[in-house]
Design an enzyme around this catalytic site. Structure first.
Site, PDB file in Angstrom:
ATOM      1  N   ARG A  63       0.862  -1.179   0.000  1.00 15.12           N
ATOM      2  CA  ARG A  63       0.000   0.000   0.000  1.00 15.12           C
ATOM      3  C   ARG A  63       0.895   1.224   0.000  1.00 15.12           C
ATOM      4  NH1 ARG A  63      -3.071  -2.636  -2.046  1.00 15.12           N
ATOM      5  NH2 ARG A  63      -4.865  -3.664  -1.150  1.00 15.12           N
ATOM      6  N   ASP A  87       3.848  -0.499  -7.909  1.00 19.46           N
ATOM      7  CA  ASP A  87       2.611  -1.061  -8.447  1.00 19.46           C
ATOM      8  C   ASP A  87       1.396  -0.392  -7.810  1.00 19.46           C
ATOM      9  OD1 ASP A  87       1.215  -3.018 -10.108  1.00 19.46           O
ATOM     10  OD2 ASP A  87       0.619  -3.949  -8.220  1.00 19.46           O
ATOM     11  N   GLU A  92      -4.303   6.718  -6.022  1.00 19.54           N
ATOM     12  CA  GLU A  92      -4.817   5.893  -7.120  1.00 19.54           C
ATOM     13  C   GLU A  92      -6.230   6.307  -7.484  1.00 19.54           C
ATOM     14  OE1 GLU A  92      -4.437   1.750  -6.150  1.00 19.54           O
ATOM     15  OE2 GLU A  92      -2.328   1.777  -6.573  1.00 19.54           O
ATOM     16  N   HIS A 110      -1.060  -1.178 -10.810  1.00 18.29           N
ATOM     17  CA  HIS A 110      -1.665  -1.939  -9.710  1.00 18.29           C
ATOM     18  C   HIS A 110      -2.116  -3.324 -10.186  1.00 18.29           C
ATOM     19  CE1 HIS A 110      -3.909  -1.501  -5.646  1.00 18.29           C
ATOM     20  NE2 HIS A 110      -3.497  -2.721  -5.831  1.00 18.29           N
ATOM     21  N   ILE A 111      -1.162  -4.030 -10.762  1.00 20.12           N
ATOM     22  CA  ILE A 111      -1.464  -5.359 -11.283  1.00 20.12           C
ATOM     23  C   ILE A 111      -0.617  -6.443 -10.616  1.00 20.12           C
ATOM     24  CG2 ILE A 111      -2.293  -4.592 -13.532  1.00 20.12           C
ATOM     25  CD1 ILE A 111       0.533  -5.343 -14.638  1.00 20.12           C
ATOM     26  N   GLY A 112      -0.119  -6.152  -9.440  1.00 21.16           N
ATOM     27  CA  GLY A 112       0.743  -7.095  -8.747  1.00 21.16           C
ATOM     28  C   GLY A 112       0.101  -8.447  -8.504  1.00 21.16           C
ATOM     29  N   ASN A 113      -1.214  -8.488  -8.473  1.00 20.53           N
ATOM     30  CA  ASN A 113      -1.892  -9.770  -8.241  1.00 20.53           C
ATOM     31  C   ASN A 113      -2.431 -10.373  -9.535  1.00 20.53           C
ATOM     32  OD1 ASN A 113      -4.122  -8.264  -8.898  1.00 20.53           O
ATOM     33  ND2 ASN A 113      -5.293  -8.784  -7.088  1.00 20.53           N
TER      34      ASN A 113
END
Length: 146
Positions: A63, A87, A92, A110-113
């Site tokens: 975060r 990320d 955001e 924000h595509i780390g997952n």
């Protein structure tokens, strides 16, 4: 934070507990994968960046408010630290465009997952929770229990 492993566990894994201060002074790479808490808001700030190696890289997939973005930007521009990969962003979906102009920063949306394995696991959690709720049971991983 206290040592979470016993001495035999540390030895068997080939690791040893280090304080936060020791980690930031000696690490080549620091990856933040933590949730935001009241204790870690802007934990990575100007003082921390000054203590880090000037060859160190910061990776934040946790975060953003854990990192003071203004302090990070200054540390990257002055060479206090070598690089960053982000990320997540403090505001955001917007991000500070000054990061985009730096050659020592990698930005992802924000595509780390966003792996097949992670998305499959997320889908399974949702399906399991639907089944639990249909049976009158509490779903797992509820964020807003009220």
């Amino acid at each position: 934070m206290q040592n979470q492993l016993s001495d035999p566990e540390e030895r068997s894994l080939g690791v040893s507990y280090q304080s936060f201060d020791e980690l930031i002074k000696t690490s080549d790479y620091i990856s933040i994968n933590a949730p935001l808490t009241s204790d870690n808001h802007h934990q990575f700030n100007e003082d921390v960046f000054k203590q880090m190696k000037n060859t160190a890289a910061l990776i934040n997939i946790g975060r953003v408010p854990i990192v003071d973005e203004d302090a990070l930007l200054a540390a990257l521009k002055t060479g206090e630290i070598a690089a960053a990969a982000l990320d997540v962003y403090e505001h955001e979906p917007k991000f500070n465009p000054a990061f985009a102009g730096l050659k020592n920063v990698i930005l992802t949306p924000h595509i780390g997952n966003a792996t097949v394995e992670a998305r499959d696991a997320m889908a399974n959690i949702v399906a399991d929770n639907v089944i639990l709720a249909s049976r009158g049971q509490s779903p797992k991983f509820v964020v807003n229990k009220e």
